[in-house]
Structure formats: C-alpha cells, structure tokens
Write a protein that holds these residues in place. Sequence first.
Motif, PDB file in Angstrom:
ATOM      1  N   GLY A  15     -17.512 -99.989 -16.635  1.00 48.81           N
ATOM      2  CA  GLY A  15     -16.100-100.085 -16.600  1.00 48.81           C
ATOM      3  C   GLY A  15     -15.264 -99.851 -17.416  1.00 48.81           C
ATOM      4  O   GLY A  15     -14.515 -99.823 -17.396  1.00 48.81           O
ATOM      5  N   GLY A  16     -16.296-100.667 -18.620  1.00 46.82           N
ATOM      6  CA  GLY A  16     -15.268-100.573 -19.836  1.00 46.82           C
ATOM      7  C   GLY A  16     -14.441 -98.840 -20.302  1.00 46.82           C
ATOM      8  O   GLY A  16     -13.783 -98.836 -20.651  1.00 46.82           O
ATOM      9  N   THR A  17     -16.004 -98.436 -20.363  1.00 45.33           N
ATOM     10  CA  THR A  17     -15.758 -96.925 -19.772  1.00 45.33           C
ATOM     11  C   THR A  17     -14.672 -96.621 -19.334  1.00 45.33           C
ATOM     12  O   THR A  17     -13.487 -95.019 -19.764  1.00 45.33           O
ATOM     13  CB  THR A  17     -17.163 -95.776 -20.243  1.00 45.33           C
ATOM     14  N   LEU A  18     -14.586 -96.811 -18.226  1.00 43.80           N
ATOM     15  CA  LEU A  18     -13.592 -96.200 -17.004  1.00 43.80           C
ATOM     16  C   LEU A  18     -12.256 -96.654 -17.419  1.00 43.80           C
ATOM     17  O   LEU A  18     -11.295 -96.436 -17.553  1.00 43.80           O
ATOM     18  CB  LEU A  18     -13.596 -96.987 -15.549  1.00 43.80           C
ATOM     19  N   LEU A  19     -12.610 -98.058 -17.663  1.00 50.10           N
ATOM     20  CA  LEU A  19     -10.558 -98.444 -18.221  1.00 50.10           C
ATOM     21  C   LEU A  19     -10.456 -97.705 -19.547  1.00 50.10           C
ATOM     22  O   LEU A  19      -9.473 -97.058 -19.861  1.00 50.10           O
ATOM     23  CB  LEU A  19     -11.359 -99.924 -19.112  1.00 50.10           C
ATOM     24  N   GLY A  20     -11.287 -96.913 -20.612  1.00 50.72           N
ATOM     25  CA  GLY A  20     -11.271 -96.082 -21.252  1.00 50.72           C
ATOM     26  C   GLY A  20     -10.266 -95.226 -20.773  1.00 50.72           C
ATOM     27  O   GLY A  20      -9.675 -94.693 -21.899  1.00 50.72           O
ATOM     28  N   LEU A  21     -11.147 -94.663 -20.156  1.00 48.52           N
ATOM     29  CA  LEU A  21     -10.966 -93.521 -19.558  1.00 48.52           C
ATOM     30  C   LEU A  21      -9.528 -93.363 -18.700  1.00 48.52           C
ATOM     31  O   LEU A  21      -8.630 -92.367 -19.439  1.00 48.52           O
ATOM     32  CB  LEU A  21     -11.342 -92.159 -18.614  1.00 48.52           C
TER      33      LEU A  21
ATOM     34  N   GLY B  60     -15.551 -85.330 -23.231  1.00 53.82           N
ATOM     35  CA  GLY B  60     -16.532 -85.751 -24.415  1.00 53.82           C
ATOM     36  C   GLY B  60     -16.890 -87.269 -24.089  1.00 53.82           C
ATOM     37  O   GLY B  60     -18.207 -87.315 -24.373  1.00 53.82           O
ATOM     38  N   TRP B  61     -16.335 -87.979 -23.465  1.00 50.43           N
ATOM     39  CA  TRP B  61     -16.262 -89.652 -23.608  1.00 50.43           C
ATOM     40  C   TRP B  61     -17.802 -89.836 -21.945  1.00 50.43           C
ATOM     41  O   TRP B  61     -18.812 -90.316 -22.685  1.00 50.43           O
ATOM     42  CB  TRP B  61     -15.104 -90.112 -23.542  1.00 50.43           C
ATOM     43  N   PHE B  62     -16.661 -89.379 -21.093  1.00 51.62           N
ATOM     44  CA  PHE B  62     -17.542 -89.399 -20.088  1.00 51.62           C
ATOM     45  C   PHE B  62     -18.849 -88.560 -20.101  1.00 51.62           C
ATOM     46  O   PHE B  62     -19.586 -89.133 -19.990  1.00 51.62           O
ATOM     47  CB  PHE B  62     -16.875 -88.715 -18.872  1.00 51.62           C
ATOM     48  N   GLY B  63     -18.671 -87.843 -20.671  1.00 48.90           N
ATOM     49  CA  GLY B  63     -20.439 -86.935 -20.910  1.00 48.90           C
ATOM     50  C   GLY B  63     -20.974 -88.229 -21.578  1.00 48.90           C
ATOM     51  O   GLY B  63     -22.117 -87.483 -21.278  1.00 48.90           O
ATOM     52  N   LEU B  64     -20.551 -88.848 -22.899  1.00 51.77           N
ATOM     53  CA  LEU B  64     -21.191 -89.120 -23.576  1.00 51.77           C
ATOM     54  C   LEU B  64     -22.083 -90.461 -23.030  1.00 51.77           C
ATOM     55  O   LEU B  64     -23.351 -90.708 -22.614  1.00 51.77           O
ATOM     56  CB  LEU B  64     -20.333 -90.015 -24.949  1.00 51.77           C
ATOM     57  N   ALA B  65     -21.301 -90.882 -21.786  1.00 53.15           N
ATOM     58  CA  ALA B  65     -21.681 -91.811 -21.456  1.00 53.15           C
ATOM     59  C   ALA B  65     -22.832 -91.826 -19.979  1.00 53.15           C
ATOM     60  O   ALA B  65     -23.287 -92.550 -19.874  1.00 53.15           O
ATOM     61  CB  ALA B  65     -20.380 -92.830 -20.976  1.00 53.15           C
TER      62      ALA B  65
END
Length: 160
Positions: free
Chosen positions: A49-55, A151-156
């Motif tokens: 969820g934190g990554t999705l919020l940032g995205l 890039g962020w999504f790919g890393l996650a």
Amino acid sequence: MDPLLAFLAIAAIVIGVLGVVLPLLPGTPLIFVGMWLATWADGYARVGGGTLLGLGLLALLGWLVDYVAAVIAVKRAGASQSAMGGAGIGSVAGLFGGLPGLILGPMLGALLGEWVSRRDPARAARAGVAAGLGFVLALVLKLILAAAMVGWFGLAWFVG
C-alpha cells in the motif's frame, strides 16, 4: 495472476506511457491504473500500500504538471496576471485541440492575456514564448515522473 488482468494491466501501463507525450490521454494516471490493477490481481503480494500511495502521488503530480507548468513559466517571465490566467485557460482549452492545441493553447492564451493587459507586443510575445517553454518543461517532467513510476513499480514487483 489471471492472464486477462495481466494483459489489461500491461496495456494500461503502455498506453499511459504513450499518453505522457500524446494528447488527450491521461498518461501518468493510466500508468497508475495499470500498476494498481497488476497489484490487485496479484493480491498485493509483491507491491504494498505504501508503494501504491507513492505511485499515486507521482501520478497526481504528473497530471497537475500539465495544468500549472505554463502558468508558472509565464509568471517567471514577469508577465501580468492576465497572461497567467490566459495561459491557464489556454492549457485547458488546448486539451481539445490535439497536440497543436496543447502547445499553442497556453502560448496563445498567455499572449492574448498579456496583450489585453498591457498592449505591448514585445511583452505579449515574451509571455507566449514562456508558456511554450512551460509546455516543454512539463513534457520533460512528465517523462521523468513516468520513468520514476515504472522504475519504482518494477523494483517493488521484481525485487520486492
């Protein structure tokens, strides 16, 4: 993951990346929708969820850049409030004119706003050029934001 959902997620991301440079496609929001769909279809196992919020915040920023870049550029050029308002109105109106409208809308709006305000052709031209430079700056910023999102999504997703 369901192959249909995977296809839809990838399609949304690809169309979103194209939408960063093509008119009338909400680029970064579409990228986000594709990423959220992939995450949802995966049961939030790889991306949290934190990554999705940032995205989502990056997507929102990318969407807002389209509307404010010309106004900020015109203001930095020392143009009047009328030119800034004209650039903003031209940005929104330009959405309906395809790529030429996206480029010329803010420029013509700033030019006309400055002309109405000061009746100085040199200042009006400078305001129009500044709005055009704002469009180019917005495009570069959106490309950077889209690359950061992917890039962020790919890393996650892959490194996790």
